[in-house]
Design a protein around this motif. Structure first.
Motif, short mmCIF file in Angstrom:
data_model
loop_
_atom_site.label_atom_id
_atom_site.label_comp_id
_atom_site.label_asym_id
_atom_site.label_seq_id
_atom_site.Cartn_x
_atom_site.Cartn_y
_atom_site.Cartn_z
N ALA A 47 69.22 1.40 25.06
CA ALA A 47 67.80 1.05 25.17
C ALA A 47 67.62 -0.36 24.63
CB ALA A 47 66.95 2.04 24.38
N ASP A 48 66.78 -1.16 25.29
CA ASP A 48 66.48 -2.52 24.84
C ASP A 48 65.21 -2.48 24.02
OD1 ASP A 48 68.66 -3.54 26.12
OD2 ASP A 48 67.57 -4.03 27.96
N MET A 49 65.21 -3.19 22.89
CA MET A 49 64.03 -3.27 22.04
C MET A 49 63.87 -4.72 21.60
SD MET A 49 64.27 0.11 19.74
CE MET A 49 62.53 0.32 19.54
N ASP A 50 62.64 -5.12 21.40
CA ASP A 50 62.34 -6.47 20.93
C ASP A 50 61.54 -6.39 19.65
OD1 ASP A 50 63.53 -7.68 23.14
OD2 ASP A 50 61.70 -7.43 24.33
N THR A 51 61.74 -7.38 18.78
CA THR A 51 60.92 -7.51 17.57
C THR A 51 60.57 -8.98 17.40
OG1 THR A 51 62.70 -7.95 16.02
CG2 THR A 51 62.23 -5.65 16.49
N GLN A 52 59.49 -9.21 16.72
CA GLN A 52 59.12 -10.58 16.43
C GLN A 52 58.63 -10.62 14.99
OE1 GLN A 52 56.56 -12.42 19.23
NE2 GLN A 52 56.21 -14.23 17.98
N THR A 53 59.12 -11.58 14.25
CA THR A 53 58.71 -11.71 12.85
C THR A 53 57.53 -12.67 12.75
OG1 THR A 53 60.28 -13.50 12.51
CG2 THR A 53 61.03 -11.27 11.99
N ASP A 54 56.75 -12.50 11.71
CA ASP A 54 55.63 -13.40 11.47
C ASP A 54 56.17 -14.75 11.01
OD1 ASP A 54 53.86 -11.38 12.05
OD2 ASP A 54 53.69 -10.74 9.97
N ALA A 55 55.47 -15.79 11.38
CA ALA A 55 55.88 -17.13 10.94
C ALA A 55 55.67 -17.22 9.43
CB ALA A 55 55.05 -18.18 11.66
N PHE A 56 56.64 -17.80 8.75
CA PHE A 56 56.53 -17.94 7.30
C PHE A 56 55.62 -19.12 6.98
CE2 PHE A 56 60.64 -15.72 7.44
CZ PHE A 56 60.33 -14.67 6.59
N LEU A 57 54.70 -18.90 6.08
CA LEU A 57 53.84 -19.98 5.63
C LEU A 57 54.53 -20.72 4.49
CD1 LEU A 57 50.46 -18.04 5.55
CD2 LEU A 57 51.30 -19.57 7.32
N ASP A 58 54.35 -22.04 4.43
CA ASP A 58 54.95 -22.80 3.34
C ASP A 58 54.29 -22.37 2.04
OD1 ASP A 58 56.63 -24.15 4.98
OD2 ASP A 58 55.27 -25.83 5.29
N ARG A 59 55.12 -21.99 1.10
CA ARG A 59 54.61 -21.58 -0.21
C ARG A 59 54.41 -22.80 -1.07
NH1 ARG A 59 58.00 -16.94 -3.16
NH2 ARG A 59 58.41 -18.62 -4.58
N PRO A 60 53.34 -22.84 -1.85
CA PRO A 60 53.17 -23.99 -2.75
C PRO A 60 54.26 -23.97 -3.82
CG PRO A 60 51.49 -22.33 -3.18
CD PRO A 60 52.24 -21.89 -1.97
#
Length: 108
Positions: free
Chosen positions: A55-68
């Motif tokens: 089975a094919d599955m896709d995931t996408q991660t949230d973009a990382f915000l620059d931490r101060p």
């Protein structure tokens, strides 16, 4: 006889074990109108297939915000602060203190 051998210090004879019945019997042809087939004998059955289910599955991660940048750690002060005023020439006068030592070193 085995006890006599053990008393004399001789190793006991090994008994022949019967051939395993689960071994494949390729040398015996199947009876007419029948064929040999693998059979599952385990307690839990599992589906036997030639191909594994995929089975094919896709995931996408949230973009990382620059931490101060983390602030520099400054430990909490303990005790009381004290001050001492020292004027130039109070503790050490280089020329006066080093001249005798240099004369000794150079004179040797």
């Amino acid at each position: 006889e085995m006890q006599a051998r053990m008393a004399l210090g001789k190793p006991a004879k090994k008994l022949k074990q019967p051939a395993m019945r689960d071994a494949p019997r390729d040398d015996v042809p199947p009876v007419d109108n029948r064929k040999h087939m693998d059979v599952q004998t385990e307690a839990y059955l599992e589906e036997l297939t030639d191909r594994v289910v995929e089975a094919d599955m896709d995931t996408q991660t949230d973009a990382f915000l620059d931490r101060p940048a983390a602030p520099m750690f400054v430990p909490m002060k303990t005790g009381l602060d004290a001050e001492t005023q020292i004027y130039e020439g109070d503790l050490f006068d280089f020329d006066v203190e080093v001249d005798p030592i240099l004369e000794v070193l150079v004179g040797k």
